[in-house]
Design an enzyme around this catalytic site. Structure first.
Site, PDB file in Angstrom:
ATOM      1  N   HIS A   7       0.833  -1.200   0.000  1.00  0.00           N
ATOM      2  CA  HIS A   7       0.000   0.000   0.000  1.00  0.00           C
ATOM      3  C   HIS A   7       0.870   1.253   0.000  1.00  0.00           C
ATOM      4  O   HIS A   7       2.080   1.183   0.197  1.00  0.00           O
ATOM      5  CB  HIS A   7      -0.917   0.027   1.230  1.00  0.00           C
ATOM      6  CG  HIS A   7      -2.102  -0.865   1.130  1.00  0.00           C
ATOM      7  ND1 HIS A   7      -2.048  -2.205   1.427  1.00  0.00           N
ATOM      8  CD2 HIS A   7      -3.382  -0.619   0.750  1.00  0.00           C
ATOM      9  CE1 HIS A   7      -3.240  -2.748   1.247  1.00  0.00           C
ATOM     10  NE2 HIS A   7      -4.063  -1.807   0.835  1.00  0.00           N
ATOM     11  N   LYS A  43      -0.789   4.772   4.588  1.00  0.00           N
ATOM     12  CA  LYS A  43      -1.606   3.797   5.302  1.00  0.00           C
ATOM     13  C   LYS A  43      -0.954   3.484   6.638  1.00  0.00           C
ATOM     14  O   LYS A  43       0.207   3.067   6.695  1.00  0.00           O
ATOM     15  CB  LYS A  43      -1.785   2.521   4.468  1.00  0.00           C
ATOM     16  CG  LYS A  43      -2.735   1.516   5.115  1.00  0.00           C
ATOM     17  CD  LYS A  43      -3.141   0.421   4.149  1.00  0.00           C
ATOM     18  CE  LYS A  43      -4.088  -0.575   4.802  1.00  0.00           C
ATOM     19  NZ  LYS A  43      -5.345   0.043   5.273  1.00  0.00           N
TER      20      LYS A  43
END
Length: 240
Positions: free
Chosen positions: A135, A139
């Site tokens: 990600h 995040k």
């Protein structure tokens, strides 16, 4: 439908755009600097609140939504140690809560595929299973909620994997989740089975946040007017 947004980062803005495009009204937007608005008339008028915030604030956000009598569609991950409390509130107090670790329609199809493949592969212990996710650097939680869902479905179906762990594991009965945070990657999840002679891989790669936003708005449309604890299985009927 009248929607309240809790959390107004990139996901919140993408959800707002999708909700407006589908003919809904955004009647309240709550972020870090106006949390008193949970008690506002505008927030209380919402048919549903869609929440994408930070893990540390998630549970308190849900309690505030419940206090205002507003059903919740929750997209925050990293707080699941308190999920049982939310389920109990729904059961005992008649509140409404929709939770998914990932709102992408494609990811939920991927979940169903992962479960089916794991049941098949349980009979072939020569294949070692691996799980990885990547990600963007913004995040906060790792592993992702999506990866945890995949891991829990794998350990439920594969007799040779008793539990999952993050980072590194020395026990063959542990399923290791490898997490990477780099750049602006929207989200990549991969499950792979490898033997001495071949390799089987299933993979989901998100192209943008729009798929997650659409799923969240669809969940809100489904949730409005309902009671209890709900999820993507209720919405999509994928046979999970």
């Amino acid at each position: 439908m009248k929607i309240a947004l809790v959390g107004y980062g990139k996901m919140g803005k993408a959800i707002e755009k999708t909700a407006l495009a589908r003919g809904h009204r955004v009647v309240s937007i709550i972020d870090v600097d106006n949390r008193d608005d949970f008690r506002s008339t505008a927030f209380g008028s919402a048919d549903v609140a869609i929440e994408f915030a930070v893990p540390a604030a998630a549970f308190d956000n849900y309690l505030k939504c419940f206090a205002a009598g507003v059903p919740v569609v929750a997209g925050t991950t990293g707080w699941l140690e308190r999920l049982g409390e939310v389920k109990a509130i729904c059961e005992n107090e008649g509140k409404t809560f929709f939770y998914a670790s990932n709102y992408s329609i494609g990811v939920n199809i991927f979940f169903a595929l992962n479960k089916y493949l794991a049941k098949l592969m349980n009979g072939f212990p020569a294949y070692e299973v691996r799980l990885s996710e990547a990600h963007h650097i913004h995040k906060l939680d790792a592993p992702s909620g999506t990866a945890i869902t995949l891991a829990e479905d794998l350990t439920a179906s594969l007799d040779r994997k008793k539990r999952w762990t993050s980072g590194a594991g020395d026990d063959a009965s542990e399923l290791v989740i490898k997490s990477v945070r780099e750049g602006e990657t929207p989200g990549i999840h991969e499950v792979a089975y490898e033997s001495g002679v071949d390799y089987i891989q299933i993979k989901h790669s998100a192209k943008s946040r729009e798929g997650f936003a659409l799923g969240a708005v669809l969940a809100a449309e489904f949730t409005a007017g309902k009671k209890g604890f709900l999820g993507m299985d209720d919405l999509l009927h994928l046979g999970n």
